[in-house]
Design a protein around this motif. Structure first.
Motif, PDB file in Angstrom:
ATOM      1  N   GLU A 292     -51.865 -31.571 -45.450  1.00  0.00           N
ATOM      2  CA  GLU A 292     -52.190 -30.646 -44.365  1.00  0.00           C
ATOM      3  C   GLU A 292     -50.931 -29.895 -43.958  1.00  0.00           C
ATOM      4  OE1 GLU A 292     -54.047 -32.980 -41.307  1.00  0.00           O
ATOM      5  OE2 GLU A 292     -55.889 -33.185 -42.483  1.00  0.00           O
ATOM      6  N   LEU A 293     -51.092 -28.617 -43.702  1.00  0.00           N
ATOM      7  CA  LEU A 293     -49.991 -27.729 -43.349  1.00  0.00           C
ATOM      8  C   LEU A 293     -50.204 -27.141 -41.969  1.00  0.00           C
ATOM      9  CD1 LEU A 293     -47.528 -25.865 -43.989  1.00  0.00           C
ATOM     10  CD2 LEU A 293     -49.169 -24.299 -45.043  1.00  0.00           C
ATOM     11  N   ASP A 294     -49.183 -27.225 -41.147  1.00  0.00           N
ATOM     12  CA  ASP A 294     -49.168 -26.520 -39.864  1.00  0.00           C
ATOM     13  C   ASP A 294     -48.415 -25.211 -40.119  1.00  0.00           C
ATOM     14  OD1 ASP A 294     -48.708 -25.488 -37.336  1.00  0.00           O
ATOM     15  OD2 ASP A 294     -48.187 -27.427 -36.452  1.00  0.00           O
ATOM     16  N   GLN A 295     -49.161 -24.172 -40.458  1.00  0.00           N
ATOM     17  CA  GLN A 295     -48.563 -22.900 -40.858  1.00  0.00           C
ATOM     18  C   GLN A 295     -47.657 -22.326 -39.764  1.00  0.00           C
ATOM     19  OE1 GLN A 295     -49.215 -21.443 -44.121  1.00  0.00           O
ATOM     20  NE2 GLN A 295     -47.359 -20.425 -43.518  1.00  0.00           N
ATOM     21  N   ALA A 296     -48.002 -22.548 -38.511  1.00  0.00           N
ATOM     22  CA  ALA A 296     -47.194 -22.025 -37.407  1.00  0.00           C
ATOM     23  C   ALA A 296     -45.797 -22.647 -37.383  1.00  0.00           C
ATOM     24  CB  ALA A 296     -47.897 -22.272 -36.073  1.00  0.00           C
ATOM     25  N   ARG A 297     -45.662 -23.879 -37.856  1.00  0.00           N
ATOM     26  CA  ARG A 297     -44.361 -24.558 -37.880  1.00  0.00           C
ATOM     27  C   ARG A 297     -43.542 -24.197 -39.111  1.00  0.00           C
ATOM     28  NH1 ARG A 297     -44.461 -30.345 -35.111  1.00  0.00           N
ATOM     29  NH2 ARG A 297     -42.259 -29.878 -35.226  1.00  0.00           N
ATOM     30  N   CYS A 298     -44.222 -23.856 -40.199  1.00  0.00           N
ATOM     31  CA  CYS A 298     -43.538 -23.603 -41.475  1.00  0.00           C
ATOM     32  C   CYS A 298     -42.597 -22.408 -41.355  1.00  0.00           C
ATOM     33  CB  CYS A 298     -44.575 -23.356 -42.573  1.00  0.00           C
ATOM     34  SG  CYS A 298     -43.842 -23.091 -44.197  1.00  0.00           S
ATOM     35  N   GLU A 299     -41.353 -22.629 -41.787  1.00  0.00           N
ATOM     36  CA  GLU A 299     -40.343 -21.561 -41.757  1.00  0.00           C
ATOM     37  C   GLU A 299     -39.978 -21.063 -43.150  1.00  0.00           C
ATOM     38  OE1 GLU A 299     -37.108 -23.214 -39.470  1.00  0.00           O
ATOM     39  OE2 GLU A 299     -38.225 -23.030 -37.599  1.00  0.00           O
ATOM     40  N   GLY A 300     -40.653 -21.557 -44.172  1.00  0.00           N
ATOM     41  CA  GLY A 300     -40.450 -21.059 -45.529  1.00  0.00           C
ATOM     42  C   GLY A 300     -39.155 -21.486 -46.183  1.00  0.00           C
ATOM     43  N   HIS A 301     -38.634 -22.663 -45.851  1.00  0.00           N
ATOM     44  CA  HIS A 301     -37.389 -23.146 -46.458  1.00  0.00           C
ATOM     45  C   HIS A 301     -37.537 -23.402 -47.952  1.00  0.00           C
ATOM     46  CE1 HIS A 301     -35.208 -23.640 -42.666  1.00  0.00           C
ATOM     47  NE2 HIS A 301     -36.375 -24.016 -42.161  1.00  0.00           N
ATOM     48  N   GLY A 302     -38.721 -23.848 -48.371  1.00  0.00           N
ATOM     49  CA  GLY A 302     -38.987 -24.060 -49.791  1.00  0.00           C
ATOM     50  C   GLY A 302     -38.598 -25.421 -50.339  1.00  0.00           C
ATOM     51  N   LEU A 303     -38.115 -26.321 -49.495  1.00  0.00           N
ATOM     52  CA  LEU A 303     -37.746 -27.649 -49.976  1.00  0.00           C
ATOM     53  C   LEU A 303     -38.968 -28.413 -50.480  1.00  0.00           C
ATOM     54  CD1 LEU A 303     -35.223 -28.622 -47.163  1.00  0.00           C
ATOM     55  CD2 LEU A 303     -34.714 -27.767 -49.454  1.00  0.00           C
ATOM     56  N   CYS A 304     -40.100 -28.219 -49.837  1.00  0.00           N
ATOM     57  CA  CYS A 304     -41.332 -28.874 -50.276  1.00  0.00           C
ATOM     58  C   CYS A 304     -41.745 -28.370 -51.661  1.00  0.00           C
ATOM     59  CB  CYS A 304     -42.450 -28.649 -49.261  1.00  0.00           C
ATOM     60  SG  CYS A 304     -42.808 -26.904 -48.973  1.00  0.00           S
ATOM     61  N   GLU A 305     -41.584 -27.093 -51.872  1.00  0.00           N
ATOM     62  CA  GLU A 305     -41.922 -26.506 -53.173  1.00  0.00           C
ATOM     63  C   GLU A 305     -41.041 -27.106 -54.270  1.00  0.00           C
ATOM     64  OE1 GLU A 305     -42.572 -22.097 -55.068  1.00  0.00           O
ATOM     65  OE2 GLU A 305     -40.950 -22.346 -53.627  1.00  0.00           O
ATOM     66  N   GLU A 306     -39.779 -27.339 -53.965  1.00  0.00           N
ATOM     67  CA  GLU A 306     -38.882 -27.959 -54.937  1.00  0.00           C
ATOM     68  C   GLU A 306     -39.307 -29.397 -55.233  1.00  0.00           C
ATOM     69  OE1 GLU A 306     -34.768 -27.646 -53.792  1.00  0.00           O
ATOM     70  OE2 GLU A 306     -34.972 -25.508 -53.385  1.00  0.00           O
ATOM     71  N   ALA A 307     -39.785 -30.111 -54.208  1.00  0.00           N
ATOM     72  CA  ALA A 307     -40.199 -31.509 -54.383  1.00  0.00           C
ATOM     73  C   ALA A 307     -41.528 -31.630 -55.120  1.00  0.00           C
ATOM     74  CB  ALA A 307     -40.292 -32.191 -53.020  1.00  0.00           C
ATOM     75  N   ALA A 308     -42.401 -30.647 -54.945  1.00  0.00           N
ATOM     76  CA  ALA A 308     -43.743 -30.732 -55.536  1.00  0.00           C
ATOM     77  C   ALA A 308     -44.218 -29.362 -56.009  1.00  0.00           C
ATOM     78  CB  ALA A 308     -44.714 -31.309 -54.516  1.00  0.00           C
ATOM     79  N   PRO A 309     -43.558 -28.789 -57.012  1.00  0.00           N
ATOM     80  CA  PRO A 309     -43.908 -27.436 -57.441  1.00  0.00           C
ATOM     81  C   PRO A 309     -45.301 -27.307 -58.041  1.00  0.00           C
ATOM     82  CG  PRO A 309     -42.365 -28.424 -58.967  1.00  0.00           C
ATOM     83  CD  PRO A 309     -42.479 -29.360 -57.798  1.00  0.00           C
ATOM     84  N   ASN A 310     -45.870 -28.395 -58.513  1.00  0.00           N
ATOM     85  CA  ASN A 310     -47.224 -28.328 -59.069  1.00  0.00           C
ATOM     86  C   ASN A 310     -48.296 -28.412 -57.982  1.00  0.00           C
ATOM     87  OD1 ASN A 310     -46.406 -31.070 -58.697  1.00  0.00           O
ATOM     88  ND2 ASN A 310     -48.149 -31.728 -59.923  1.00  0.00           N
ATOM     89  N   LEU A 311     -47.892 -28.691 -56.736  1.00  0.00           N
ATOM     90  CA  LEU A 311     -48.849 -28.837 -55.646  1.00  0.00           C
ATOM     91  C   LEU A 311     -48.827 -27.681 -54.654  1.00  0.00           C
ATOM     92  CD1 LEU A 311     -48.262 -32.602 -54.778  1.00  0.00           C
ATOM     93  CD2 LEU A 311     -49.932 -31.616 -56.360  1.00  0.00           C
ATOM     94  N   MET A 312     -47.689 -26.996 -54.543  1.00  0.00           N
ATOM     95  CA  MET A 312     -47.554 -25.947 -53.528  1.00  0.00           C
ATOM     96  C   MET A 312     -46.512 -24.926 -53.960  1.00  0.00           C
ATOM     97  SD  MET A 312     -45.660 -28.424 -50.763  1.00  0.00           S
ATOM     98  CE  MET A 312     -46.892 -29.678 -51.039  1.00  0.00           C
ATOM     99  N   HIS A 313     -46.599 -23.739 -53.355  1.00  0.00           N
ATOM    100  CA  HIS A 313     -45.608 -22.708 -53.651  1.00  0.00           C
ATOM    101  C   HIS A 313     -45.481 -21.772 -52.453  1.00  0.00           C
ATOM    102  CE1 HIS A 313     -49.267 -20.423 -54.589  1.00  0.00           C
ATOM    103  NE2 HIS A 313     -48.545 -19.343 -54.358  1.00  0.00           N
ATOM    104  N   LEU A 314     -44.364 -21.073 -52.399  1.00  0.00           N
ATOM    105  CA  LEU A 314     -44.168 -20.029 -51.401  1.00  0.00           C
ATOM    106  C   LEU A 314     -44.609 -18.713 -52.015  1.00  0.00           C
ATOM    107  CD1 LEU A 314     -40.649 -20.944 -49.983  1.00  0.00           C
ATOM    108  CD2 LEU A 314     -42.848 -21.263 -48.853  1.00  0.00           C
ATOM    109  N   ASP A 315     -45.372 -17.936 -51.253  1.00  0.00           N
ATOM    110  CA  ASP A 315     -45.786 -16.635 -51.765  1.00  0.00           C
ATOM    111  C   ASP A 315     -44.674 -15.615 -51.537  1.00  0.00           C
ATOM    112  OD1 ASP A 315     -45.958 -15.818 -49.091  1.00  0.00           O
ATOM    113  OD2 ASP A 315     -48.139 -15.678 -49.079  1.00  0.00           O
TER     114      ASP A 315
END
Length: 62
Positions: A4-27
């Protein structure tokens, strides 16, 4: 489990994308897109890592 993502909190750092690139990405606008919201097995471990590295706690597993 479900990512689950709280889009209002997300600042687009991209660390999550690095940890799980097959699950999520930054547009192109640095907004996080969850590609695989339901996870299990190896993907669950990657999702847990993504949740841990988020500096603003925008992700959680439910």
């Amino acid at each position: 489990m479900r990512i689950e993502l709280d889009q209002a909190r997300c600042e687009g750092h991209g660390l999550c994308e690095e940890a799980a690139p097959n699950l999520m990405h930054l547009d192109d606008d640095a907004e996080l897109i969850i590609d695989v919201p339901e996870v299990e097995g190896d993907d669950l471990a990657k999702a847990q890592a993504a949740v841990r590295v988020c500096p603003v706690a925008a992700l959680r597993l439910a």
